[in-house]
Design an enzyme around this catalytic site. Structure first.
Site, PDB file in Angstrom:
ATOM      1  N   ARG A  76      14.613  25.593 -53.774  1.00 44.55           N
ATOM      2  CA  ARG A  76      13.170  25.638 -53.506  1.00 44.55           C
ATOM      3  C   ARG A  76      12.876  26.957 -52.802  1.00 44.55           C
ATOM      4  NH1 ARG A  76       9.855  23.808 -48.876  1.00 44.55           N
ATOM      5  NH2 ARG A  76       7.733  23.664 -49.658  1.00 44.55           N
ATOM      6  N   ARG A 226      -1.353  22.116 -38.146  1.00 45.65           N
ATOM      7  CA  ARG A 226      -2.098  23.299 -38.594  1.00 45.65           C
ATOM      8  C   ARG A 226      -3.595  23.002 -38.674  1.00 45.65           C
ATOM      9  NH1 ARG A 226       1.346  24.297 -43.923  1.00 45.65           N
ATOM     10  NH2 ARG A 226       3.061  23.117 -43.015  1.00 45.65           N
ATOM     11  N   PHE A 268       1.042  10.857 -38.384  1.00 43.27           N
ATOM     12  CA  PHE A 268      -0.135  10.031 -38.698  1.00 43.27           C
ATOM     13  C   PHE A 268       0.017   8.578 -38.234  1.00 43.27           C
ATOM     14  CE2 PHE A 268      -4.042   9.048 -40.779  1.00 43.27           C
ATOM     15  CZ  PHE A 268      -4.670  10.275 -40.942  1.00 43.27           C
TER      16      PHE A 268
HETATM   17  P1  ADP Z   1       6.567  16.429 -45.368  1.00 36.33           P
HETATM   18  O1  ADP Z   1       5.352  17.281 -45.555  1.00 36.33           O
HETATM   19  O2  ADP Z   1       7.384  16.817 -44.168  1.00 36.33           O
HETATM   20  O3  ADP Z   1       7.376  16.167 -46.617  1.00 36.33           O
HETATM   21  P2  ADP Z   1       5.814  13.611 -45.582  1.00 36.33           P
HETATM   22  O4  ADP Z   1       5.288  13.667 -46.955  1.00 36.33           O
HETATM   23  O5  ADP Z   1       7.052  12.838 -45.310  1.00 36.33           O
HETATM   24  O6  ADP Z   1       5.937  15.049 -44.927  1.00 36.33           O
HETATM   25  O7  ADP Z   1       4.637  13.024 -44.658  1.00 36.33           O
HETATM   26  C1  ADP Z   1       4.759  12.885 -43.290  1.00 36.33           C
HETATM   27  C2  ADP Z   1       3.521  12.159 -42.759  1.00 36.33           C
HETATM   28  O8  ADP Z   1       3.408  10.924 -43.476  1.00 36.33           O
HETATM   29  C3  ADP Z   1       3.579  11.813 -41.284  1.00 36.33           C
HETATM   30  O9  ADP Z   1       2.322  12.088 -40.686  1.00 36.33           O
HETATM   31  C4  ADP Z   1       3.836  10.319 -41.283  1.00 36.33           C
HETATM   32  O10 ADP Z   1       3.238   9.691 -40.198  1.00 36.33           O
HETATM   33  C5  ADP Z   1       3.200   9.858 -42.558  1.00 36.33           C
HETATM   34  N1  ADP Z   1       3.882   8.665 -43.045  1.00 36.33           N
HETATM   35  C6  ADP Z   1       5.121   8.598 -43.558  1.00 36.33           C
HETATM   36  N2  ADP Z   1       5.476   7.310 -43.843  1.00 36.33           N
HETATM   37  C7  ADP Z   1       4.415   6.558 -43.488  1.00 36.33           C
HETATM   38  C8  ADP Z   1       4.149   5.170 -43.526  1.00 36.33           C
HETATM   39  N3  ADP Z   1       5.033   4.282 -43.991  1.00 36.33           N
HETATM   40  N4  ADP Z   1       2.924   4.760 -43.096  1.00 36.33           N
HETATM   41  C9  ADP Z   1       2.008   5.654 -42.654  1.00 36.33           C
HETATM   42  N5  ADP Z   1       2.227   6.979 -42.582  1.00 36.33           N
HETATM   43  C10 ADP Z   1       3.400   7.429 -42.993  1.00 36.33           C
END
Ligand code: ADP
Length: 383
Positions: A76, A226, A268
């Site tokens: 990536r 951000r 979140f």
């Molecule tokens: P990245 O951009 O690091 O790949 P992700 O796609 O894993 O991030 O998203 C991370 C965000 O998703 C965090 O804010 C987290 O709180 C939220 N999140 C992940 N799993 C859940 C869940 N089961 N319920 C609610 N929010 C979630």
């Protein structure tokens, strides 16, 4: 005989994630993260050491990495600049070009180059393929990708809107077509990638025509840490009023803003817990996040003329029904209406959450960037 796999490498400045994926089935044979690369006191002094540890971990996992079983290594790479619109087999010339793009992604591209160097040494007998986060957005029309700044400056320094998260937007937009049983080039869609980083895209007939991130991944939606869009005059204000220098302003907007800046938390789930307990700052952060999303959904409806599909993906988009409902609330007049029961149902599969008969189909589609990279790599180098 097991199918050959692709080793997907995501090299950041201080961490290196890896996943060994079988492109045909999506099977993950091994995965992990090497952290604290180059930090003081860390045994992982550089990316060469990180790759060595990845190789050791893969051997310990008992996976077969002979060239017959390892199809290729997929990397990536955040910034592909104006030129790289497709995955590319990495040779010395390509590596030099990726390195040359470091001015556009000073935190990301040097790490990718270091990871590529190390991985080519560790696995010299298989092709190494770079997959660019910007590639899907090289199709943006000039009207969407051009900033209204002096043209000579922009051209000389390659300043334009590039967009990021392209691998995810492309993968999800194709998965939407599959879920709907339609050809991707037949319809218009909006994809909302809401993870730690967040971005929206407008896709006409499978081709990206606008996206919310810009020259850097700071523009657009409210994110974990951000700010997303601010008045460009804010930089001057912060400098004059607070005496901040450019590095401090950069840190403030990239690391201390977004949900964290508004509510003190960037995750979140934590934001929702605070909001549930009546925390006003958390409620405001949620409202600002939703307001910005509505702003982009509206803009992209205007740019596309209409959207056949609007899709939520990534951590927040896949897992937070309240957020999805709030973003599309009040859009019934535009043919957009979320079905509360469908929206609340939990599933790890792509699914439709709009009301029966609504003009625009609203979906939740899990993203999978590693599988998307592995699939693109496999298509390029063939099996
Ligand atoms: P990245 O951009 O690091 O790949 P992700 O796609 O894993 O991030 O998203 C991370 C965000 O998703 C965090 O804010 C987290 O709180 C939220 N999140 C992940 N799993 C859940 C869940 N089961 N319920 C609610 N929010 C979630």
């Amino acid at each position: 005989m097991t199918s050959p796999a692709v080793l997907v490498i995501n090299a950041g400045s201080s961490s290196c994630k890896y996943q060994l994926v079988v492109p045909d089935t999506g099977e993950v044979r091994a995965k992990g993260t090497i952290d604290r690369i180059g930090e003081s006191g860390s045994p992982v002094v550089d990316h060469v050491e990180a790759m060595r540890q990845i190789s050791i971990a893969l051997v310990a996992d008992g996976v077969d990495l002979t060239p017959q079983r390892l199809l290729a290594v997929g990397h990536r790479v955040v910034h592909g600049g104006p030129r790289f619109s497709e995955p590319v087999v990495v040779d010395d010339a390509v590596l030099a070009e990726i390195s040359d793009l470091s001015a556009l992604a000073p935190l990301h591209n040097p790490a990718a180059v270091a990871g590529l160097h190390a991985a080519r040494t560790s696995y010299p007998d298989v092709p190494h393929v770079a997959v660019f986060d910007t590639a899907f957005f090289t199709t943006l029309p000039a009207a969407a990708s051009t900033y209204a700044i002096p043209r000579g400056v922009a051209e000389q320094h390659r300043i334009r809107r590039y967009g990021f998260h392209g691998t995810s937007h492309q993968y999800v937009s194709r998965a939407v077509a599959e879920t709907l049983g339609r050809e991707v080039d037949e319809f218009n869609q909006i994809v909302l990638h809401l993870g730690n980083g967040c971005s929206a895209s407008a896709i006409r007939g499978g081709v990206a025509v606008d996206t919310s991130m810009g020259l850097t991944p700071l523009q657009g939606l409210v994110m974990g840490t951000r700010s997303g869009d601010v008045d460009p005059g804010l930089h001057t204000f912060l400098h004059h009023e607070l005496g901040l220098d450019v590095a401090e302003i950069d840190t403030l907007l990239n690391k201390k803003s977004g949900l964290k800046g508004l509510a003190g938390v960037n995750d979140f789930r934590e934001l929702e817990a605070l909001r549930g307990s009546g925390d006003e700052a958390a409620q405001l952060a949620f409202d600002v996040y939703v307001h910005r999303l509505k702003h982009y959904v509206g803009a992209y409806l205007a740019i596309l003329g209409s959207a056949d599909a609007i899709t939520f993906t990534a951590g927040v988009g896949e897992n937070n029904p309240a957020l999805r409902l709030a973003v599309l609330d009040g859009l019934g007049g535009l043919g957009i209406s979320v079905d509360p029961e469908r929206n609340a149902a939990r599933s790890s599969q792509p699914r439709v959450i709009s009301r029966e008969g609504a003009v625009t189909t609203v979906l939740v589609v899990p993203t999978n960037e590693e599988l998307a990279i592995a699939t693109q790599v496999s298509r390029l180098v063939g099996t």
